[in-house]
Design a protein around this motif. Sequence first.
Motif: not given
Length: 532
Positions: A480-485, A493-494, A497-499
């Motif tokens: 999920x985090x990669x899709x958001x990024x 995006x920030x 990346x942190x997640x």
Amino acid sequence: MRASRGWVITILIITALSALLLIPTIAGDALPKWWGKIFPDKGINLGLDLRGGIFLLVGVDSEKAVEHELNSINEYMNQELKSEKVLPKGFQITGQDLTMQFFSKEDLDKAKKIADENFNDRTDIDEKDLSLNFVLKNNYLDDIRVRAIDQVKQVLENRIQEMGLVEPSVQKSGANRILIQVPGASERDRQRIIDIIKRSAVLEFKIVKDTGVDQDVLLAKYGVKTPEELNAQGLMLVPGATGTENEKFFIATADSPVTGASLSDARLIFDEFGRPAVGFSFKGEGASKFGTLTEKNIGQRLAIVLDGTIKSAPTIQERIAAQGRITGSFTTEEAKDLALVLRSGALPVPVNVEQEKTVGPSLGKDSIDSGKLSMIVGGALVIIFMIVFYRLQGVVADIALTLNMLFIMGFLSAFGVTLTLPGIAGLVLTMGMAVDGNIIIFERIKEELRTGKSPFASIEAGYQRSFPTVLDANATTLITGLILFWFGTGPIKGFAATLCIGILTTFFSNVIIAHVITSYIYQNKKVAALSI
């Protein structure tokens, strides 16, 4: 897993490396100059919402790039037809189509031959009556639009960096927008930044043929009624802003043998009267072209056209090759900014500011204080909760959590990540996820103890059997985090990346660090009960 020396050394190395990577963030301007030659020196940057500054969402008129391409085709066709002694009757551009009209079938056939030889790869060409129609192909259209966005992004990035602003961020947002964030910029800088961004800075040099006050009178002298009809004669009507009352409009050559693309430098200068002006120099081929243009037209006036308006039109006294100047009613700052945009290059298409926001430094400070407070309160509650419910194992989890946060901050610092308020939210979320993984493992250990296994066997079985659950939970969140990024912009995006960094370090701290510490405490010891 026993507390092998290899794992202990690995954890110590990663801990030391993370602390080392975090030093640029802590030291800031006090970091010695030699540091960057040996270690990463980027540090964590504060985003717009934490530091204050200016946020701009710029829309790009990519359809203008399509129009420019069709105009280029039309200009090329006119040049080639001129050598064939063919004068087109007129032309019309509609959407992605260019239509050229001719006086005879013979002229049309000549134009069709030239078109097939030069534009068959990018346009569909057909003839109807005495007209030749060019329709840009879909794949070429997409390429034109993407190129326009990329060029605009590069030009805007160059302009903002030339202003000397600290750590500006320029990135694409969707199909036809560009997101610009300038942390630390003040309200005073806002209008200047917007003016510099919106300015096309298209510089052209043309030869003046005539000038006057009234547009219609000028056109009538050349036997036409509209500027479009004048273009067929290789001329064009250009508005003037030279400061002379009787020079409101100019008739100038349509082609521009030399443009701002050939400039090697542009700078603030002062003319003989002490007024601000812009001096420019040409590079290589540009200097040769400018020399040829001025040499062939000695005694005539040279129009210096900026963004479609003639700013000055001096008379050519002799051959000029290397440099020139643009004069006008400039203030010092206006001349300096004009030199800046000329150095940075012209925008290929128009842009407009769709959204703007100024965040004051006091609001940014409030965000930082709120973020710090949320992390401190959240961290304290987590630490207390783990110790109360899991006793010694809770202390182990808290140590792993502390190292986990150190790893995250170290990697964020190494990559020079810009930390925003959503990024802080990602850090707080990571703390909760780290504890969640430990709870899953500890509850599994309790289940193993209830089956009658020994404490050390319960620890090993607990970690081993909870591993798939912890892996699945982290893997799904990581996806999920990669899709958001990948698809997100700006703060999203920030946050992503942190997640993502937090998920990777959390998995390592849950599965490896906490396990190694627990094994180190209990291995080679006869323990009747676990403190859990």
